[in-house]
Write a protein that holds these residues in place. Structure first.
Motif, PDB file in Angstrom:
ATOM      1  N   PHE A   2      52.880  88.136   8.717  1.00 51.17           N
ATOM      2  CA  PHE A   2      52.817  87.268   9.755  1.00 51.17           C
ATOM      3  C   PHE A   2      51.196  86.472   9.704  1.00 51.17           C
ATOM      4  O   PHE A   2      50.201  87.322   9.404  1.00 51.17           O
ATOM      5  CB  PHE A   2      52.457  88.108  11.101  1.00 51.17           C
ATOM      6  CG  PHE A   2      52.328  87.241  12.177  1.00 51.17           C
ATOM      7  CD1 PHE A   2      50.972  87.253  12.834  1.00 51.17           C
ATOM      8  CD2 PHE A   2      53.201  86.373  12.860  1.00 51.17           C
ATOM      9  CE1 PHE A   2      50.533  86.498  13.807  1.00 51.17           C
ATOM     10  CE2 PHE A   2      52.719  85.583  13.821  1.00 51.17           C
ATOM     11  CZ  PHE A   2      51.689  85.542  14.468  1.00 51.17           C
TER      12      PHE A   2
ATOM     13  N   ALA B 119      49.546  83.834  12.176  1.00 51.09           N
ATOM     14  CA  ALA B 119      49.040  82.892  13.341  1.00 51.09           C
ATOM     15  C   ALA B 119      49.208  81.578  13.145  1.00 51.09           C
ATOM     16  O   ALA B 119      48.015  81.062  12.352  1.00 51.09           O
ATOM     17  CB  ALA B 119      48.156  83.388  14.304  1.00 51.09           C
ATOM     18  N   ARG B 120      49.987  80.560  13.478  1.00 50.07           N
ATOM     19  CA  ARG B 120      49.937  79.324  12.987  1.00 50.07           C
ATOM     20  C   ARG B 120      50.540  78.235  14.050  1.00 50.07           C
ATOM     21  O   ARG B 120      51.738  78.623  14.288  1.00 50.07           O
ATOM     22  CB  ARG B 120      50.213  78.815  11.664  1.00 50.07           C
ATOM     23  CG  ARG B 120      51.818  79.266  11.404  1.00 50.07           C
ATOM     24  CD  ARG B 120      52.073  78.423  10.016  1.00 50.07           C
ATOM     25  NE  ARG B 120      51.487  79.065   8.797  1.00 50.07           N
ATOM     26  CZ  ARG B 120      52.138  79.857   8.251  1.00 50.07           C
ATOM     27  NH1 ARG B 120      53.071  80.312   8.528  1.00 50.07           N
ATOM     28  NH2 ARG B 120      51.446  80.185   6.975  1.00 50.07           N
ATOM     29  N   PRO B 121      50.078  77.129  14.427  1.00 51.40           N
ATOM     30  CA  PRO B 121      50.599  76.283  15.447  1.00 51.40           C
ATOM     31  C   PRO B 121      52.079  75.595  14.382  1.00 51.40           C
ATOM     32  O   PRO B 121      51.838  75.502  13.450  1.00 51.40           O
ATOM     33  CB  PRO B 121      49.982  75.103  15.747  1.00 51.40           C
ATOM     34  CG  PRO B 121      48.407  75.236  14.853  1.00 51.40           C
ATOM     35  CD  PRO B 121      48.714  76.590  14.042  1.00 51.40           C
ATOM     36  N   VAL B 122      53.002  75.467  15.268  1.00 50.40           N
ATOM     37  CA  VAL B 122      54.311  75.037  14.585  1.00 50.40           C
ATOM     38  C   VAL B 122      54.470  73.535  15.080  1.00 50.40           C
ATOM     39  O   VAL B 122      54.272  73.153  16.128  1.00 50.40           O
ATOM     40  CB  VAL B 122      55.532  75.905  15.062  1.00 50.40           C
ATOM     41  CG1 VAL B 122      56.569  75.209  14.604  1.00 50.40           C
ATOM     42  CG2 VAL B 122      55.061  77.197  14.580  1.00 50.40           C
TER      43      VAL B 122
END
Lengths: 436, 262
Positions: free
Chosen positions: B36, B38-41
């Motif tokens: 995992f 965390a990233r903006p999509v």
């Protein structure tokens, strides 16, 4: 029963204006039917006659001729749309007139024609449709603005829009080179002047521009993030006050615009004002999520997409989720669908991955029981995301391991140890649990 | 889905950002087999993710378009005539009158009474047909402006301009609002109804009012004869200013046109 030819002849050469108008009205009714549309376009000289009436000095004939053209524009056959090509320069010319009803009609006709045929778009661009539309945006008439938004949204949706219509470098004055973006954002500013029907159209226009990813920093520079953020707050307020079913029509493109804009590097590097930091955005989003949950569950993924993009790189927004007690409501969305489950778990991972200070606030509470529940799902992606979250929770909040074991966590894991995509992670967690 | 009661209060309160809790990541968090990040999509135009929302949008538009196509029954009023001098049209619906007024009386040339669909085309017409200063200047520089909104090209002759509009802007060769001026012969006065190219639909520049044998003085028409320099300059300026005043423009606008010769 008169034929198309007879109606046209009467319209063109009748002696009484009322007769001529009546003939066009009859023709228009006929043109509601595809067979009549085909007859019309195959008839030699028919479009030439109609264009002649469209540009005549008799206003009512002109209006009825425009309505006939509008009927033709509804056809799904690109041949019919292409038959209307001789009229487009006039439709554009009339956009700078003063008769608002007529302008509205021309705009809807143009919007319809744009959808149906690339040949029409290829002609409209050099004919100056973008400057003509940009001039219309100054109109004080709400109906004209709504029609303009519609026509523009159809133009922006065209397949070739990202290369030929949107970018500033395009040959024949593009959307981004015009004043349209600033005006569009003005139409979206919340306040007494905001008209929902108009705002919906321009929000969709903005969405098509933004998701084409041509020049989003330019839009951010125009204040798109703060305008859309404020609009989101406004929508949440409206949702609380009324049961209006139409709000999701505006909410959807606004969510999309914000979500996509947040992925731009410009958001990170530009100074504080350009960024979205206001905690109220999170509150507004949850109010909208609840609204979707009740009225339009198919929009939940779009709302959660924004939540992911808000929280992914923002300790502040993750903290807001905790301090505003939004974890439990989030967990309540898990049963909706697999897609929604994965997104909820992803957002929770965004929070948990920030470290012990965050995981402490996730514990104790409803999170672990919820995870034990999602581990029972059959969907690989849901389970996979649950495993990721569990890993973070065990890492930063080791006390959770004991409770996990007591709640038959190992058995829940065992179910998936044969699954190719999951087995490595299942095994790793089993080891952690047994050692802990 | 139950929201905490304090949430609405938070929305109503002022802007503010939460003071973030300290971030402290352990490298083991991202260690294999866990992946995992965390990233903006970002979703692009054609992405399947948009399908549901797009369908709703489409259905909404279908409704809107159906309403637009439905022509409402016009509320009728007792018949009345158009108040513009010389116009004899009668109406029994206000919308009809409004459209008539804008179409025929909205942008009318005060010299020859031709009506135009927009102020932009009217301005071009006045300049090119009724302004001797324009004619003088056009002998020395390109003055014929492209009629397409947003295009700044200018041309030596109206013929060149038409060629440009046809070639570059894909305009029709017989575009109704770009009629070439009549040939200039010393004695020919132009009557408004006199268009040898009148098409079957009656091109729009020609006013519908019945044109009696025009008593209009020849001075308002374009007639070439020798004039003194001051006449050459002063009369067009006065004409221009009159027209501009009618159009609500100022002296400044008048000067702008004169200043086009630098």
């Amino acid at each position: 029963m008169w034929s198309v030819q007879q109606f046209l002849r009467q319209a063109q050469r009748g002696t009484e204006e009322k007769e001529r108008e009546g003939a066009l009205v009859s023709l228009r009714r006929g043109l509601q039917h595809p067979e009549t549309q085909q007859t019309f376009i195959r008839l030699e000289g028919s479009m030439r006659t109609l264009v002649g009436l469209l540009t005549s000095n008799q206003a009512l004939l002109q209006l009825e001729a425009a309505r006939c053209l509008h009927e033709l524009s509804h056809s799904e056959q690109s041949t019919v749309a292409e038959a209307c090509l001789p009229a487009t320069s006039y439709l554009l010319t009339y956009l700078s007139g003063h008769s608002s009803d007529f302008i509205e009609l021309c705009l809807y006709t143009l919007g319809n024609l744009i959808v149906e045929s690339e040949a029409v778009r290829r002609q409209l661009l050099p004919q100056g449709i973008v400057p003509a539309l940009a001039a219309c945006i100054q109109s004080p008439h709400v109906a004209v603005l709504e029609a303009l938004g519609y026509a523009l949204s159809q133009l922006l949706q065209a397949e070739e829009a990202p290369e030929k219509i949107i970018p500033p470098a395009s040959a024949s004055s593009s959307i981004l080179a015009s004043t349209l973006p600033q005006h569009m954002l003005q139409m979206l500013q919340p306040g007494p002047k905001l008209n929902p029907g108009v705002a919906v159209e321009f929000a969709w226009c903005l969405h098509y521009i933004i998701c084409s990813q041509v020049s989003n920093p330019l839009l951010i520079g125009h204040g798109a993030l703060s305008t859309l953020g404020l609009l989101l707050l406004d929508l949440a307020g409206a949702v609380q006050k009324t049961e209006d079913a139409g709000l999701e029509l505006l909410a959807c493109p606004v969510l999309r615009c914000l979500s996509n804009l947040l992925t731009e590097a410009a958001v990170e590097t530009v100074g504080g004002q350009m960024q979205l930091r206001d905690e109220r955005v999170v509150a507004a989003l949850f109010i909208l999520l609840q609204f979707f949950f009740q009225k339009q569950p198919s929009l939940l993924p779009e709302g959660l997409w924004l939540l992911n993009n808000l929280t992914a790189n923002s300790p502040s927004f993750c903290t807001s989720l905790l301090s505003l007690d939004l974890i439990e409501p989030l967990l309540q969305l898990l049963p909706v669908s697999n897609v929604v489950s994965v997104m909820v778990l992803t957002v929770l991972c965004n929070v948990a991955e920030k470290g012990p200070a965050y995981c402490q606030r996730l514990w104790p509470g409803p999170l672990l029981p919820a995870l034990l529940h999602t581990l029972a799902f059959s969907d690989t992606e849901v389970v996979g995301q649950s495993l990721e979250l569990l890993h973070l929770l065990f890492l930063y909040q080791p006390e959770a391991v004991q409770v996990f074991l007591q709640q038959s966590g190992l058995q829940a894991l065992e179910r998936h140890q044969e699954e190719a995509q999951l087995q490595d992670r299942v095994y790793a967690l089993q080891q952690t649990a047994l050692q802990g | 889905m139950q929201l905490p009661p304090a949430l609405c209060a938070r929305l109503a309160a002022g802007p503010g950002a939460a003071e973030p809790l300290p971030v402290e990541r352990d490298p083991a968090a991202g260690a294999a087999p866990f992946r995992f990040v965390a990233r903006p999509v970002r979703f692009s135009r054609e992405h399947q993710f948009f399908e549901d929302g797009d369908v709703q949008r489409h259905l909404y538009l279908q409704d809107v378009l159906m309403q637009v196509a439905d022509v409402p029954e016009k509320p009728r009023v007792p018949a009345f005539a158009c108040q513009v001098a010389g116009c004899c049209q009668v109406f029994d619906a206000l919308d009809d009158y409004e459209h008539h007024y804008h179409t025929l009386h909205g942008n009318v040339c005060s010299f020859c009474k031709r009506a135009f669909p927009s102020g932009h085309l009217l301005d071009a017409h006045i300049l090119e047909w009724h302004d001797s200063l324009f004619q003088i200047l056009s002998e020395r520089q390109d003055m014929y402006q492209c009629l397409v909104e947003g295009c700044t090209e200018k041309f030596k002759t109206s013929r060149d301009r038409k060629d440009h509009m046809v070639r570059m802007h894909l305009y029709p060769v017989d575009f109704r609002f770009d009629k070439p001026k009549k040939s200039r012969s010393p004695a020919s006065a132009e009557a408004p109804g006199d268009s040898g190219e009148r098409s079957e639909g009656e091109a729009m520049e020609i006013c519908s009012e019945p044109v009696a044998a025009s008593p209009a003085p020849a001075g308002e028409r374009r007639i070439y004869r020798h004039r003194s320099v001051s006449e050459l300059v002063l009369k067009p300026v006065l004409n221009m200013c009159l027209v501009l005043r009618i159009l609500g423009c100022t002296w400044a606008a008048a000067l702008l046109i004169l200043n086009s010769e630098r």
